[in-house]
Scaffold this motif. Sequence first.
Motif, PDB file in Angstrom:
ATOM      1  N   LYS A  35       7.586   6.767  13.440  1.00  0.00           N
ATOM      2  CA  LYS A  35       7.174   8.140  13.174  1.00  0.00           C
ATOM      3  C   LYS A  35       5.970   8.496  14.038  1.00  0.00           C
ATOM      4  O   LYS A  35       5.858   9.650  14.304  1.00  0.00           O
ATOM      5  CB  LYS A  35       6.963   8.250  11.687  1.00  0.00           C
ATOM      6  CG  LYS A  35       5.731   7.593  11.242  1.00  0.00           C
ATOM      7  CD  LYS A  35       5.847   8.002   9.705  1.00  0.00           C
ATOM      8  CE  LYS A  35       4.803   7.401   8.898  1.00  0.00           C
ATOM      9  NZ  LYS A  35       4.749   7.370   7.494  1.00  0.00           N
ATOM     10  N   TYR A  36       5.168   7.403  14.478  1.00  0.00           N
ATOM     11  CA  TYR A  36       3.813   7.881  15.004  1.00  0.00           C
ATOM     12  C   TYR A  36       4.154   7.753  16.539  1.00  0.00           C
ATOM     13  O   TYR A  36       3.459   7.887  17.414  1.00  0.00           O
ATOM     14  CB  TYR A  36       2.799   7.014  14.955  1.00  0.00           C
ATOM     15  CG  TYR A  36       2.494   6.605  13.419  1.00  0.00           C
ATOM     16  CD1 TYR A  36       1.965   7.763  12.564  1.00  0.00           C
ATOM     17  CD2 TYR A  36       2.826   5.728  12.896  1.00  0.00           C
ATOM     18  CE1 TYR A  36       1.701   7.846  11.266  1.00  0.00           C
ATOM     19  CE2 TYR A  36       2.414   5.168  11.372  1.00  0.00           C
ATOM     20  CZ  TYR A  36       1.896   6.464  10.764  1.00  0.00           C
ATOM     21  OH  TYR A  36       1.632   6.254   9.379  1.00  0.00           O
ATOM     22  N   MET A 201       3.990  -1.761   3.322  1.00  0.00           N
ATOM     23  CA  MET A 201       3.846  -1.178   4.656  1.00  0.00           C
ATOM     24  C   MET A 201       2.494  -1.944   5.158  1.00  0.00           C
ATOM     25  O   MET A 201       2.060  -2.914   5.033  1.00  0.00           O
ATOM     26  CB  MET A 201       3.296   0.144   4.367  1.00  0.00           C
ATOM     27  CG  MET A 201       4.499   0.824   3.441  1.00  0.00           C
ATOM     28  SD  MET A 201       4.433   2.587   2.808  1.00  0.00           S
ATOM     29  CE  MET A 201       2.896   3.128   3.393  1.00  0.00           C
ATOM     30  N   SER A 202       1.981  -1.402   6.345  1.00  0.00           N
ATOM     31  CA  SER A 202       0.833  -2.080   7.016  1.00  0.00           C
ATOM     32  C   SER A 202      -0.241  -2.483   6.287  1.00  0.00           C
ATOM     33  O   SER A 202      -0.682  -3.765   6.606  1.00  0.00           O
ATOM     34  CB  SER A 202       0.463  -1.118   8.157  1.00  0.00           C
ATOM     35  OG  SER A 202       1.445  -0.764   9.158  1.00  0.00           O
ATOM     36  N   ARG A 217       8.327  -2.274   5.719  1.00  0.00           N
ATOM     37  CA  ARG A 217       8.361  -1.204   6.748  1.00  0.00           C
ATOM     38  C   ARG A 217       6.880  -1.007   7.254  1.00  0.00           C
ATOM     39  O   ARG A 217       6.063  -0.341   6.558  1.00  0.00           O
ATOM     40  CB  ARG A 217       8.623   0.097   5.718  1.00  0.00           C
ATOM     41  CG  ARG A 217       9.913   0.115   5.038  1.00  0.00           C
ATOM     42  CD  ARG A 217      10.267   1.476   4.110  1.00  0.00           C
ATOM     43  NE  ARG A 217       9.034   1.840   3.409  1.00  0.00           N
ATOM     44  CZ  ARG A 217       8.622   1.413   2.088  1.00  0.00           C
ATOM     45  NH1 ARG A 217       9.585   0.447   1.667  1.00  0.00           N
ATOM     46  NH2 ARG A 217       7.646   1.919   1.574  1.00  0.00           N
ATOM     47  N   GLY A 219       4.199   0.648  10.180  1.00  0.00           N
ATOM     48  CA  GLY A 219       4.300   1.532  11.130  1.00  0.00           C
ATOM     49  C   GLY A 219       2.890   1.500  12.009  1.00  0.00           C
ATOM     50  O   GLY A 219       2.770   0.576  12.965  1.00  0.00           O
ATOM     51  N   SER A 220       1.743   1.639  11.201  1.00  0.00           N
ATOM     52  CA  SER A 220       0.498   1.460  12.219  1.00  0.00           C
ATOM     53  C   SER A 220       0.047   0.201  12.565  1.00  0.00           C
ATOM     54  O   SER A 220      -0.417   0.046  13.779  1.00  0.00           O
ATOM     55  CB  SER A 220      -0.622   2.054  11.294  1.00  0.00           C
ATOM     56  OG  SER A 220      -0.893   1.785  10.109  1.00  0.00           O
TER      57      SER A 220
HETATM   58  C1  PLP Z   1       4.913   5.867   7.555  1.00  0.00           C
HETATM   59  C2  PLP Z   1       5.840   5.093   6.458  1.00  0.00           C
HETATM   60  C3  PLP Z   1       5.566   3.752   6.507  1.00  0.00           C
HETATM   61  C4  PLP Z   1       4.783   3.017   7.587  1.00  0.00           C
HETATM   62  O1  PLP Z   1       3.509   3.188   7.121  1.00  0.00           O
HETATM   63  P1  PLP Z   1       2.329   2.426   7.785  1.00  0.00           P
HETATM   64  O2  PLP Z   1       1.257   2.361   6.829  1.00  0.00           O
HETATM   65  O3  PLP Z   1       1.953   3.113   9.036  1.00  0.00           O
HETATM   66  O4  PLP Z   1       2.918   1.026   8.106  1.00  0.00           O
HETATM   67  C5  PLP Z   1       6.552   2.960   5.654  1.00  0.00           C
HETATM   68  N1  PLP Z   1       7.310   3.872   4.701  1.00  0.00           N
HETATM   69  C6  PLP Z   1       7.427   5.016   4.712  1.00  0.00           C
HETATM   70  C7  PLP Z   1       8.325   5.694   3.678  1.00  0.00           C
HETATM   71  C8  PLP Z   1       6.638   5.886   5.390  1.00  0.00           C
HETATM   72  O5  PLP Z   1       6.706   7.289   5.576  1.00  0.00           O
END
Ligand code: PLP
Length: 224
Positions: A35-36, A201-202, A217, A219-220
């Motif tokens: 998403k980024y 997440m991260s 999941r 992202g960053s």
């Molecule tokens: C943005 C997002 C992530 C990833 O987040 P990061 O902290 O950047 O790893 C995971 N799950 C959902 C639902 C998100 O919206």
Amino acid sequence: MDYKHKLNQVQQRISNACDRSGRNVDDVKLIAVTKYSSIEETKLMIEAGCLHVAENKMQDAIPKIDQLSHLHAMWHYIGHLQTNKVKHLLPSFQFLHSLDRLSLAKEICRKYPNDRISCFIQVNISKEETKSGIEPEKLIEFINQLKDYSSIDVCGLMTMAPKVKHPEETRTIFRRLREWKDEIQLRTYLGENCRYLSMGMSEDFEIAIEEGATHIRLGSVLTK
Ligand SMILES: *Cc1c(COP(=O)(O)O)cnc(C)c1O
């Protein structure tokens, strides 16, 4: 950005977390949250080896998926899904991580009566007002109501941990999601079909892995 290098680093951390908790790395799927990222960055990330990719906004996701379809990645929808956007779900996405209400299930069945889409039920374990997701106490009832929704294939549960100072504070959230999965396996028609845990997440994925995550999941940590 050297995505291969970032990916290697993250895979090493995943592998260490698996070692610590006696798990097999093959049982933890890394989903890159793009998403980024621009379309070009997303392309590089998939080419670096991220074959599972996630987006949380339909309007950003669809052009990416269209332009990168030749790369044959698997796409996961992880954001809040408005009912009027359900029409974009198939065939673009293979997984929905955010099934959080009956009206959404109903619309999916209405739009795709002859398909089955793999869904994670989003659970609001931390009970934050700002987060969507089914309240844990209503989970069993929700699942029993889903029984007649033939397009919905519930494969597991998803949660988001709150933002905390120390990642360790998220451990009980992840543990409780795993306990709910066990409960659902025992007490609902889903049985062992409810087998996946999308959590981590991260900031907290290593703890989520130690608590049984099957899908993380990220992202960053991969893209920034
Ligand atoms: C943005 C997002 C992530 C990833 O987040 P990061 O902290 O950047 O790893 C995971 N799950 C959902 C639902 C998100 O919206």
